[in-house]
Scaffold this motif. Structure first.
Motif, mmCIF file in Angstrom:
data_model
loop_
_atom_site.group_PDB
_atom_site.id
_atom_site.type_symbol
_atom_site.label_atom_id
_atom_site.label_comp_id
_atom_site.label_asym_id
_atom_site.label_seq_id
_atom_site.Cartn_x
_atom_site.Cartn_y
_atom_site.Cartn_z
ATOM 1 N N PRO B 65 0.804 -1.225 0.000
ATOM 2 C CA PRO B 65 0.000 0.000 0.000
ATOM 3 C C PRO B 65 0.837 1.274 0.000
ATOM 4 O O PRO B 65 0.427 2.282 -0.551
ATOM 5 C CB PRO B 65 -0.846 -0.102 1.277
ATOM 6 C CG PRO B 65 -0.237 -1.173 2.084
ATOM 7 C CD PRO B 65 0.515 -2.063 1.171
ATOM 8 N N SER B 88 -11.271 -2.745 0.538
ATOM 9 C CA SER B 88 -12.195 -1.981 1.367
ATOM 10 C C SER B 88 -11.708 -1.932 2.808
ATOM 11 O O SER B 88 -12.288 -1.275 3.649
ATOM 12 C CB SER B 88 -13.595 -2.592 1.304
ATOM 13 O OG SER B 88 -13.671 -3.693 2.176
ATOM 14 N N LEU B 89 -10.645 -2.652 3.103
ATOM 15 C CA LEU B 89 -10.137 -2.651 4.467
ATOM 16 C C LEU B 89 -9.034 -1.626 4.646
ATOM 17 O O LEU B 89 -8.816 -1.123 5.739
ATOM 18 C CB LEU B 89 -9.588 -4.039 4.835
ATOM 19 C CG LEU B 89 -10.639 -5.108 5.053
ATOM 20 C CD1 LEU B 89 -9.983 -6.471 5.134
ATOM 21 C CD2 LEU B 89 -11.411 -4.836 6.330
ATOM 22 N N ILE B 90 -8.276 -1.396 3.557
ATOM 23 C CA ILE B 90 -7.171 -0.465 3.722
ATOM 24 C C ILE B 90 -7.369 0.722 2.788
ATOM 25 O O ILE B 90 -7.429 0.574 1.577
ATOM 26 C CB ILE B 90 -5.810 -1.169 3.509
ATOM 27 C CG1 ILE B 90 -4.665 -0.182 3.685
ATOM 28 C CG2 ILE B 90 -5.720 -1.855 2.149
ATOM 29 C CD1 ILE B 90 -3.332 -0.847 3.946
ATOM 30 N N PRO B 91 -7.540 1.884 3.352
ATOM 31 C CA PRO B 91 -7.780 3.071 2.528
ATOM 32 C C PRO B 91 -6.477 3.523 1.871
ATOM 33 O O PRO B 91 -5.404 3.082 2.270
ATOM 34 C CB PRO B 91 -8.255 4.108 3.544
ATOM 35 C CG PRO B 91 -7.604 3.710 4.808
ATOM 36 C CD PRO B 91 -7.453 2.213 4.778
ATOM 37 N N PRO B 92 -6.553 4.418 0.874
ATOM 38 C CA PRO B 92 -5.327 4.911 0.255
ATOM 39 C C PRO B 92 -4.471 5.610 1.303
ATOM 40 O O PRO B 92 -4.998 6.280 2.183
ATOM 41 C CB PRO B 92 -5.821 5.932 -0.781
ATOM 42 C CG PRO B 92 -7.266 5.717 -0.910
ATOM 43 C CD PRO B 92 -7.741 5.027 0.313
ATOM 44 N N PRO B 93 -3.148 5.451 1.206
ATOM 45 C CA PRO B 93 -2.282 6.077 2.209
ATOM 46 C C PRO B 93 -2.356 7.603 2.129
ATOM 47 O O PRO B 93 -2.715 8.147 1.085
ATOM 48 C CB PRO B 93 -0.877 5.580 1.851
ATOM 49 C CG PRO B 93 -0.982 4.977 0.517
ATOM 50 C CD PRO B 93 -2.395 4.657 0.229
ATOM 51 N N PRO B 94 -2.029 8.290 3.224
ATOM 52 C CA PRO B 94 -2.143 9.757 3.281
ATOM 53 C C PRO B 94 -1.427 10.455 2.126
ATOM 54 O O PRO B 94 -1.932 11.426 1.586
ATOM 55 C CB PRO B 94 -1.497 10.126 4.617
ATOM 56 C CG PRO B 94 -1.566 8.905 5.425
ATOM 57 C CD PRO B 94 -1.540 7.755 4.489
ATOM 58 N N ARG B 97 -3.511 10.555 -0.844
ATOM 59 C CA ARG B 97 -4.723 11.351 -0.726
ATOM 60 C C ARG B 97 -4.460 12.854 -0.759
ATOM 61 O O ARG B 97 -5.331 13.636 -1.039
ATOM 62 C CB ARG B 97 -5.456 11.012 0.574
ATOM 63 C CG ARG B 97 -6.239 9.728 0.483
ATOM 64 C CD ARG B 97 -7.007 9.455 1.763
ATOM 65 N NE ARG B 97 -6.208 8.706 2.724
ATOM 66 C CZ ARG B 97 -6.185 8.969 4.014
ATOM 67 N NH1 ARG B 97 -6.867 9.978 4.503
ATOM 68 N NH2 ARG B 97 -5.462 8.232 4.835
#
Lengths: 228, 102, 377
Positions: B65, B88-94, B97
């Motif tokens: 990720p 759906s468990l791991i959102p895009p890293p900061p 974003r």
């Protein structure tokens, strides 16, 4: 000695269904005697007992217990009074279903914070007095009417109250059991307790143990005299 | 002699809270084996220049990720929707974003 | 002392009272406990993975430089190495060779990597525990690969990486640079990405900006960004976890609602009886408090302990199907217990307070009313 001075009780005051239950009742209940309130249903006996025993407050008038006024006591003190001074035996018994008769008998003493073993012992003794100690763990709804009556009396005695109040105690009893109840009342009187009963059962009203008979009708006292 | 209900309740609750306290204290102190294993992992990360933990191996952007960019979840074609459950468990890293970087 | 006796006596009665509806209350307790356990499990898993990442990735590369072409991650020419090395503050730059290999026989994805230090000999590989499990490979076994030209390419397992390192190495296949290039058909002079070391860590953002300007088709990633990636993991806003949280909150709400929608006639009567025989308002409310607290406290304590056992002794076994997604190869979760006290406290308040309050509040009126209504039969 319990004194009621001009006590009135009005329900739903100011509304459409306003109902005057007691009209300016003044009465003196002597200590260590058996007083019976006699009258038909709807006469206000139950309301009167309720006020005497601190379970409701009059709309007007004063109630004193041994010289101390109870009408304006805060709720907490009134509850303590109900717990320590009075022992109630309700017409419908009003036992808590689903728990044992022993637990029922111990209930009024729970707020006292007594040692459990002591309280339990006393409760068992009381049940023994009524021949019910063998069924101490039985759930209360499994008992017969007469047995429930005796549990109700035992519960009323757990805090060793000075005053016993009983509302229509023979309403659900046959003659034999009624006779037994009168005997129990005699014993309690001998122990020095004040007994107040409401009843329209002649068995109770004409019993030898009765010291005073008060006739009530439509919320007023018709006659108050020592029993013959 | 049957136990009072309140005794059972009090005992259970006390034991439970004690166990919780033990758990909390234990988690803030690391045992020797834990430390050893931690060292092993750190050393491997350093010697292999690793950038991610192995948590999911179904997609590139859930396996690495930190190395993912905005396009990798939609790798097949522009309208290809995200279809890996682990996504759906791991959102895009900061850092993916945030806007206007470099 | 008398107060403790009194509380114990009240609790005795409260529990006896709850036992009257044994089935219903037992079911309620079980469900409540499971909801708490599910939430706590997620909390524990999240926290321990985050702690793990923070502890283990501190030595990740300081700067990783990727090349992007048409929005895709492309191989990077090694000629970029000199250009980056010439930036002031850069200590060293080198190419990294790594990539993914899909094994059609077992349906698993491996991460192939060429180690900088002591790579395996030609023809030999070192594999992670997950690979060994998934491909049923032991030391000296042969692993068949297909090159990007379709030719068969066999490699022998020289060693299996230690089980303790699984969380970072489970799907790794370490091989020599030569084997890597042969397998994937990568020409010399290209690498997957570049890693750089800097002399002064605080300079990283500046240097990254310079690299991006110098080589516009590249994308630099700094070590602290790598670490922060894991701060967001299993975030409550992400899909599946949002569903779990919503479900749990809904459950709490339903339980509290059930309690809060007033007293039954029977309950009201019983409160009247208690008042009549000498309990005051405080005693009645205390009983109701214990009724709510006994259940929610037990659910909390039991649920959290179950969650701890599930995640740290049981490797989060019940979550594996969800976490696994479509992965065939999956690391064994041997996590170091780590707990976020703040979240645990929040869970405690969420579990105990609303339910207890919902148990007490509806009784307020009945508890404060005069008991004479009881006399009325």
């Amino acid at each position: 000695m319990i004194v009621l001075n001009q006590v009135s009780k009005v329900f739903n005051k100011g509304r459409q269904n306003e109902f005057v239950s007691l009209r300016e009742i003044s009465i003196m209940i002597p200590r260590q005697q058996v007083t019976v309130l006699k009258g038909p249903s709807g006469s206000g006996k139950t309301t009167l007992l309720s006020i005497i025993g601190g379970m409701s407050r009059p709309t007007s008038g004063r109630v004193t217990l041994d010289g101390r006024e109870t009408t304006s006591l805060p709720e907490r003190f009134l509850a303590a009074l109900r717990r320590e001074t009075f022992g109630f035996i309700f017409q419908q018994f009003n036992l808590i279903n689903g728990i044992s008769i022993l637990e029922n008998v111990m209930l009024p003493a729970v707020p006292n914070g007594e040692r459990h073993a002591t309280l339990k012992g006393r409760a068992l003794e009381l049940l023994a007095m009524f021949g019910l100690e063998a069924r101490a763990a039985t759930r209360v709804e499994l008992l017969s009417g007469g047995e429930m009556q005796r549990v109700a009396i035992a519960r009323a005695l757990i805090n060793n109250p000075r005053v016993i109040i009983a509302d229509e105690p023979t309403a659900h009893l046959d003659s034999k059991l009624s006779g037994e109840l009168i005997t129990i009342m005699e014993r309690l009187k001998q122990e020095g307790r004040t007994i107040i009963m409401a009843s329209h059962d002649p068995l109770v009203c004409n019993a030898g143990v009765v010291d005073n008979l008060v006739e009530i009708r439509d919320g007023e006292i018709r006659d108050s005299a020592p029993a013959q | 002699m049957t136990l009072r209900a309140s005794t059972i309740f009090a005992t259970y609750t006390a034991l439970g809270l004690l166990l919780l306290a033990v758990i909390v204290i234990d988690s803030s102190s690391r045992s020797v084996t834990d430390r050893q294993q931690l060292e092993e992992r750190r050393t491997l990360v350093k010697s292999l220049s690793l950038t991610d933990l192995v948590l999911f191996t179904d997609a590139r952007y859930t396996r690495h990720p930190s190395m993912a960019d905005r396009h990798t979840p939609f790798q097949d074609y522009p309208l290809s929707l995200e279809h890996f459950p682990s996504g759906s468990l791991i959102p895009p890293p900061p850092h993916v974003r945030s806007y206007g970087k470099y | 002392m008398a107060n403790i006796e009194k509380q114990r006596a009240i609790i005795d009665f409260t529990l006896a009272s709850l036992m009257r509806r044994k089935g219903k209350n037992a079911a309620l307790l079980v469900v409540y406990t499971l909801v708490v356990a599910a939430l706590a499990s997620v909390m524990f898993l999240t926290k321990s993975i985050r702690s793990e990442a923070a502890a283990v990735l501190v030595d990740a590369p300081e700067l990783v430089v990727q090349r992007m072409v048409a929005g895709r991650h492309e191989m990077i020419p090694l000629s970029y190495v000199e250009k980056i090395a010439s930036i002031r503050g850069v200590k060293s730059v080198r190419g990294r060779l790594w990539g993914y290999y899909y094994d059609p026989v077992f349906g698993s994805n491996y991460t192939l990597l060429v180690p900088q230090e002591s790579p395996p000999e030609e023809g030999k590989v070192a594999v992670g525990q997950g690979v060994a499990r998934s491909a049923l490979a032991e030391v000296d076994n042969i692993m068949p690969f297909r090159t990007n030209q379709g030719a068969l390419f066999t490699l022998t397992v020289a060693r299996v990486l230690p089980a303790g390192t699984e969380l970072v190495s489970s799907d790794l296949v370490l091989l020599s640079a030569g084997d890597f290039k042969t397998l994937f058909g990568i020409p010399d002079g290209m690498a997957t990405d570049l890693v750089a070391e800097v002399s002064n860590l605080s300079e990283i953002p500046t240097i990254a900006a310079k690299i991006a300007r110098l080589l516009p088709d590249t994308r630099p990633i700094a070590r602290d960004e790598i670490l922060r990636t894991y701060d967001a993991i299993f975030n409550w806003r992400s899909g599946i976890l949002l569903a779990i949280l919503s479900g749990a909150l809904l459950a709490f709400f339903i339980f509290a609602w059930d309690k809060a929608t007033g007293l039954s006639a029977e309950e009201r009567r019983e409160i009247g009886i208690l008042k009549a025989i000498g309990w005051d308002v405080g005693d009645v409310l205390m009983m109701k408090l214990w009724e709510g607290a006994a259940l929610s406290l037990t659910a909390f304590v039991t649920g959290v302990i179950l969650a701890w056992l599930h995640v740290f002794a049981g490797g989060a076994a019940l979550f594996v199907p969800v976490l696994k997604g479509w992965s065939v190869l999956y690391p064994a979760f041997r996590l170091t217990p780590s707990i976020d006290l703040m979240q645990l406290a929040v869970l405690f308040f969420l579990t105990v307070i609303p339910y207890t309050v919902a148990t007490i509040v509806p009784c307020w009126r009945a508890a404060t009313a005069a008991p004479d209504s009881v006399m009325r039969g």
